[in-house]
Enzyme design. Structure first.
Site, PDB file in Angstrom:
ATOM      1  N   GLY A  54       5.188   6.764  -5.226  1.00  0.00           N
ATOM      2  CA  GLY A  54       4.428   6.949  -6.454  1.00  0.00           C
ATOM      3  C   GLY A  54       3.322   7.944  -6.214  1.00  0.00           C
ATOM      4  O   GLY A  54       2.977   8.231  -5.069  1.00  0.00           O
ATOM      5  N   CYS A  81       7.140   5.568   1.118  1.00  0.00           N
ATOM      6  CA  CYS A  81       6.057   6.441   0.693  1.00  0.00           C
ATOM      7  C   CYS A  81       4.855   5.622   0.183  1.00  0.00           C
ATOM      8  O   CYS A  81       4.236   4.912   0.975  1.00  0.00           O
ATOM      9  CB  CYS A  81       6.615   7.389  -0.368  1.00  0.00           C
ATOM     10  SG  CYS A  81       5.571   8.759  -0.713  1.00  0.00           S
ATOM     11  N   TYR A  82       4.546   5.662  -1.101  1.00  0.00           N
ATOM     12  CA  TYR A  82       3.435   4.845  -1.601  1.00  0.00           C
ATOM     13  C   TYR A  82       3.650   3.372  -1.246  1.00  0.00           C
ATOM     14  O   TYR A  82       2.709   2.648  -0.944  1.00  0.00           O
ATOM     15  CB  TYR A  82       3.310   5.018  -3.122  1.00  0.00           C
ATOM     16  CG  TYR A  82       2.121   4.279  -3.726  1.00  0.00           C
ATOM     17  CD1 TYR A  82       0.837   4.764  -3.552  1.00  0.00           C
ATOM     18  CD2 TYR A  82       2.304   3.107  -4.459  1.00  0.00           C
ATOM     19  CE1 TYR A  82      -0.255   4.091  -4.094  1.00  0.00           C
ATOM     20  CE2 TYR A  82       1.221   2.433  -4.999  1.00  0.00           C
ATOM     21  CZ  TYR A  82      -0.060   2.931  -4.821  1.00  0.00           C
ATOM     22  OH  TYR A  82      -1.136   2.268  -5.357  1.00  0.00           O
ATOM     23  N   HIS A 168      11.224  10.076   2.029  1.00  0.00           N
ATOM     24  CA  HIS A 168      12.139   9.605   0.970  1.00  0.00           C
ATOM     25  C   HIS A 168      13.584   9.561   1.468  1.00  0.00           C
ATOM     26  O   HIS A 168      14.274  10.583   1.414  1.00  0.00           O
ATOM     27  CB  HIS A 168      12.060  10.531  -0.241  1.00  0.00           C
ATOM     28  CG  HIS A 168      10.812  10.345  -1.046  1.00  0.00           C
ATOM     29  ND1 HIS A 168      10.637   9.303  -1.923  1.00  0.00           N
ATOM     30  CD2 HIS A 168       9.673  11.065  -1.073  1.00  0.00           C
ATOM     31  CE1 HIS A 168       9.446   9.391  -2.479  1.00  0.00           C
ATOM     32  NE2 HIS A 168       8.827  10.446  -1.978  1.00  0.00           N
ATOM     33  N   GLU A 170      16.019   8.374  -0.008  1.00  0.00           N
ATOM     34  CA  GLU A 170      16.949   8.420  -1.145  1.00  0.00           C
ATOM     35  C   GLU A 170      17.324   9.835  -1.557  1.00  0.00           C
ATOM     36  O   GLU A 170      18.280  10.024  -2.301  1.00  0.00           O
ATOM     37  CB  GLU A 170      16.360   7.647  -2.332  1.00  0.00           C
ATOM     38  CG  GLU A 170      15.124   8.254  -3.004  1.00  0.00           C
ATOM     39  CD  GLU A 170      13.805   7.907  -2.299  1.00  0.00           C
ATOM     40  OE1 GLU A 170      13.838   7.557  -1.107  1.00  0.00           O
ATOM     41  OE2 GLU A 170      12.755   7.998  -2.957  1.00  0.00           O
ATOM     42  N   SER A 222      31.940   6.862 -31.549  1.00  0.00           N
ATOM     43  CA  SER A 222      31.621   8.277 -31.748  1.00  0.00           C
ATOM     44  C   SER A 222      32.735   9.164 -31.196  1.00  0.00           C
ATOM     45  O   SER A 222      32.739  10.356 -31.415  1.00  0.00           O
ATOM     46  CB  SER A 222      30.322   8.614 -31.029  1.00  0.00           C
ATOM     47  OG  SER A 222      30.546   8.569 -29.628  1.00  0.00           O
ATOM     48  N   GLY A 223      33.648   8.557 -30.430  1.00  0.00           N
ATOM     49  CA  GLY A 223      34.671   9.371 -29.774  1.00  0.00           C
ATOM     50  C   GLY A 223      34.260   9.705 -28.344  1.00  0.00           C
ATOM     51  O   GLY A 223      35.067  10.178 -27.564  1.00  0.00           O
ATOM     52  N   GLY A 224      33.013   9.464 -28.009  1.00  0.00           N
ATOM     53  CA  GLY A 224      32.510   9.740 -26.659  1.00  0.00           C
ATOM     54  C   GLY A 224      32.834   8.604 -25.707  1.00  0.00           C
ATOM     55  O   GLY A 224      33.338   7.553 -26.110  1.00  0.00           O
ATOM     56  N   ILE A 225      32.510   8.825 -24.429  1.00  0.00           N
ATOM     57  CA  ILE A 225      32.911   7.851 -23.420  1.00  0.00           C
ATOM     58  C   ILE A 225      32.169   6.514 -23.570  1.00  0.00           C
ATOM     59  O   ILE A 225      32.771   5.451 -23.441  1.00  0.00           O
ATOM     60  CB  ILE A 225      32.746   8.423 -21.988  1.00  0.00           C
ATOM     61  CG1 ILE A 225      33.167   7.386 -20.959  1.00  0.00           C
ATOM     62  CG2 ILE A 225      31.344   8.913 -21.729  1.00  0.00           C
ATOM     63  CD1 ILE A 225      33.256   7.909 -19.546  1.00  0.00           C
ATOM     64  N   ASP A 226      30.872   6.563 -23.894  1.00  0.00           N
ATOM     65  CA  ASP A 226      30.108   5.312 -23.894  1.00  0.00           C
ATOM     66  C   ASP A 226      30.615   4.335 -24.957  1.00  0.00           C
ATOM     67  O   ASP A 226      30.921   3.180 -24.664  1.00  0.00           O
ATOM     68  CB  ASP A 226      28.612   5.582 -24.108  1.00  0.00           C
ATOM     69  CG  ASP A 226      28.046   6.515 -23.049  1.00  0.00           C
ATOM     70  OD1 ASP A 226      28.714   6.698 -22.015  1.00  0.00           O
ATOM     71  OD2 ASP A 226      26.961   7.069 -23.259  1.00  0.00           O
ATOM     72  N   SER A 227      30.706   4.814 -26.189  1.00  0.00           N
ATOM     73  CA  SER A 227      31.126   3.878 -27.232  1.00  0.00           C
ATOM     74  C   SER A 227      32.596   3.485 -27.066  1.00  0.00           C
ATOM     75  O   SER A 227      32.997   2.370 -27.402  1.00  0.00           O
ATOM     76  CB  SER A 227      30.850   4.438 -28.640  1.00  0.00           C
ATOM     77  OG  SER A 227      31.591   5.602 -28.880  1.00  0.00           O
ATOM     78  N   THR A 228      33.399   4.384 -26.494  1.00  0.00           N
ATOM     79  CA  THR A 228      34.799   4.028 -26.257  1.00  0.00           C
ATOM     80  C   THR A 228      34.898   2.907 -25.229  1.00  0.00           C
ATOM     81  O   THR A 228      35.643   1.932 -25.414  1.00  0.00           O
ATOM     82  CB  THR A 228      35.602   5.255 -25.765  1.00  0.00           C
ATOM     83  OG1 THR A 228      35.451   6.293 -26.721  1.00  0.00           O
ATOM     84  CG2 THR A 228      37.062   4.932 -25.594  1.00  0.00           C
ATOM     85  N   LYS A 367      25.520   6.736 -15.791  1.00  0.00           N
ATOM     86  CA  LYS A 367      26.644   7.447 -16.414  1.00  0.00           C
ATOM     87  C   LYS A 367      27.869   7.533 -15.488  1.00  0.00           C
ATOM     88  O   LYS A 367      28.999   7.345 -15.926  1.00  0.00           O
ATOM     89  CB  LYS A 367      26.184   8.864 -16.791  1.00  0.00           C
ATOM     90  CG  LYS A 367      27.156   9.605 -17.676  1.00  0.00           C
ATOM     91  CD  LYS A 367      27.018   9.170 -19.106  1.00  0.00           C
ATOM     92  CE  LYS A 367      27.938   9.901 -20.037  1.00  0.00           C
ATOM     93  NZ  LYS A 367      27.653   9.560 -21.439  1.00  0.00           N
TER      94      LYS A 367
END
Ligand code: XMP
Length: 511
Positions: A54, A81-82, A168, A170, A222-228, A367
């Site tokens: 942070g 770190c922090y 870090h 990560e 919507s036709g997109g991946i998430d709502s599908t 995602k």
């Protein structure tokens, strides 16, 4: 439930990366704001804890503090770190304040072995970030690594299972960072990598079934991946009690309606209503040129239609949405909301008056994990790798007034762009690629005739999260092919230009 690692967020830009690396290692992890109490964390039953980095200085006036109870949970802790400085301060070590920050690569020299360093070379490149530095480690700790400029670059109290690093692990620049995180998970916390997408699907299906019972759920596609993916998961869980609505607003790309109908309605046998509202949207958009007005009209009209459709159904209690984890973190973490540059209309963020409870089966996922779930569910590549497409659709890519004629010119040009990006293998390399119809005409020559016709802009960008983007360096031959085909095949277009602006200061879309 799978094993769980809780990450306490002290505001670092890269906290999300910690969660992602841990999940990539096959362990479920969640980020919580640093205001969370030890009791709240205990109730979440985690098996390990990470304290993030942070920007604050531990001695600063508003510096976030560490709830000591977090160290009494009896689970391993990794401070980054922090997080390392907080541990030092809280447990009675000594810090030196500094007004300058050291940020960048450094060579870590391991000075004392711990399980965190298993299979890590004695010197390894790490990404350092610190202002303050640890002078004396707390009682019970020992120094485990240093760099040329930092005497205490890592410390450990193996007995208590508390480890800390000043760099870090990560970020990719820390060459052995992933191994260190894996050592924390598997050598120190002894977790099993049980976060897999097939177990996720099983669990979500069961949980949804238990939660919804015999009630009804509505879902906007919507036709997109998430709502599908949401629709397919819910269909598995509750079958006919899921009611999917797909609104054809006339602003979609070529073949989109047919593809949704055939995949979801026909092949997967999902309860789907396709509403043909093309005329209604176009009528409302008549004469409107302002991009924000277009968005508002489209958003409102969508809600009206969705509401009308919902009224035709049996009593609906739930609204399913494709909210993803980054949206959830945005709202819970200590960070303020980022400025709204364009009022985004996403299908789903919908009607308050309907008093529906939310079902958000993807709210734990990043995602790339949604893509994995989509694959796990057997969805085709056209969905798994589909590029983002804005809710207001082609309306914000037809600059100026949206008419049926102008939409069909854009649709034809855009089809060529999609086809050629896919055929050349560039579709999956870029973030987004599409055509834009400009609100002007230019002179050209075709055969012996002078033409005065439309201009298409080709917009193709590279990005990781759409927050920033750069124009894609497509091969010239590919640009030439796309341009040639558009000018030859799309009547009404005599010029194609390539957009070479980055975001910021431009945006990805033109409106
Ligand atoms: P900009 O143009 O703001 O776009 O750089 C960033 C990303 O968001 C998408 N976008 C939208 N998505 N409704 C959406 O659902 C919208 O109104 C909208 N405007 C932009 C854009 O396609 C890009 O991926």
């Amino acid at each position: 439930m799978p094993n769980k690692v809780i990450i306490i967020d002290y505001g670092s830009q890269v906290t999300q990366l910690i969660a992602r690396r841990i999940r990539e290692a096959g362990v479920y992890s969640e980020i919580h704001a640093c205001t969370v109490t030890a009791d709240e964390v205990r109730a979440m039953q985690p098996q390990a804890l990470v304290l993030s980095g942070g920007p604050a200085s531990v001695g600063g006036a508003d510096a976030p503090k560490l709830d000591k109870g977090l160290l009494e949970l009896g689970i391993p802790v990794l401070g980054i770190c922090y997080g390392m400085q907080l541990l030092t301060d809280t447990l009675g070590g000594r810090l030196a304040q500094s007004h300058t920050r050291e940020y960048g690569p450094a060579m870590l020299q391991i000075t004392s072995q711990t399980p965190l360093w298993k299979n890590v070379p004695e010197t390894t490149k790490v990404w350092m970030s610190h202002g303050d530095r640890v002078l004396d480690v707390p009682a019970g700790f020992r120094v485990t690594a240093r760099t040329d400029t930092l005497d205490v670059a890592a410390m450990a109290n193996e007995e208590r299972g508390i480890y800390a690093v000043q760099f870090h692990p990560e970020v990719h620049h820390s060459v052995d960072g992933t191994r260190m995180l894996e050592n924390f998970l598997f050598e120190i916390a002894h977790l099993t990598p049980d976060w897999t997408m097939s177990s996720f699907v099983e669990r979500v299906v069961e949980e949804t079934r238990a939660k919804v019972g015999d009630k009804h759920v509505i879902c906007a596609l919507s036709g997109g991946i998430d709502s599908t993916v949401v629709a397919v998961l819910l269909n598995k869980a509750i079958g006919r009690n899921l009611h999917c609505i797909f609104v054809n607003n006339g602003l979609l790309r070529a073949h989109e309606v047919e593809e949704v109908q055939s995949l979801l309605g026909d092949n997967l046998d999902i309860n789907l209503t396709v509403v043909d509202a093309r005329k209604r949207f176009l009528d409302k958009l008549q004469g409107v040129e302002d991009p924000e007005k277009k968005r508002k009209i489209i958003g409102h009209t969508f809600i009206e239609i969705f509401d009308e459709e919902a009224k035709k159904l049996p009593q609906v209690d739930y609204l399913a949405q494709g909210t993803l984890y980054p949206d959830v973190i945005e709202s819970v973490s200590s960070k303020g909301p980022s400025a709204v540059i364009k009022s985004h209309h996403n299908v789903g963020g919908l009607p308050e008056t309907m008093k529906l409870q939310l079902i958000e089966p993807l709210r734990e996922l990043f995602k790339d994990e949604v893509r994995k779930v989509a694959k796990e569910l057997g969805l085709p590549d056209s969905i798994v790798w589909r590029q983002p497409f804005p809710g207001p659709g082609l309306a914000i890519r037809v600059l100026g007034e949206v008419t049926e004629d102008r939409l069909s010119i854009l649709r034809a040009a855009d089809s060529i762009v999609q086809e050629e990006l896919k055929a050349s293998g560039w579709y999956r390399k870029v973030w987004q690629g599409f055509a834009v119809l400009l609100p002007l005409k230019t002179v050209g020559v075709m055969g012996d005739d002078r033409t005065y016709e439309h201009v298409i802009a080709l917009r193709v960008v590279d990005s990781v999260d759409a927050m920033t983007a750069d124009w894609s360096r497509l091969p010239h031959d590919l640009v030439a092919k796309i341009s040639g085909r558009i000018i030859n095949e799309v009547s009404g277009v005599n010029r194609v230009v390539y957009d070479v602006s980055s975001k910021p200061p431009s945006t990805i879309e033109w409106e």
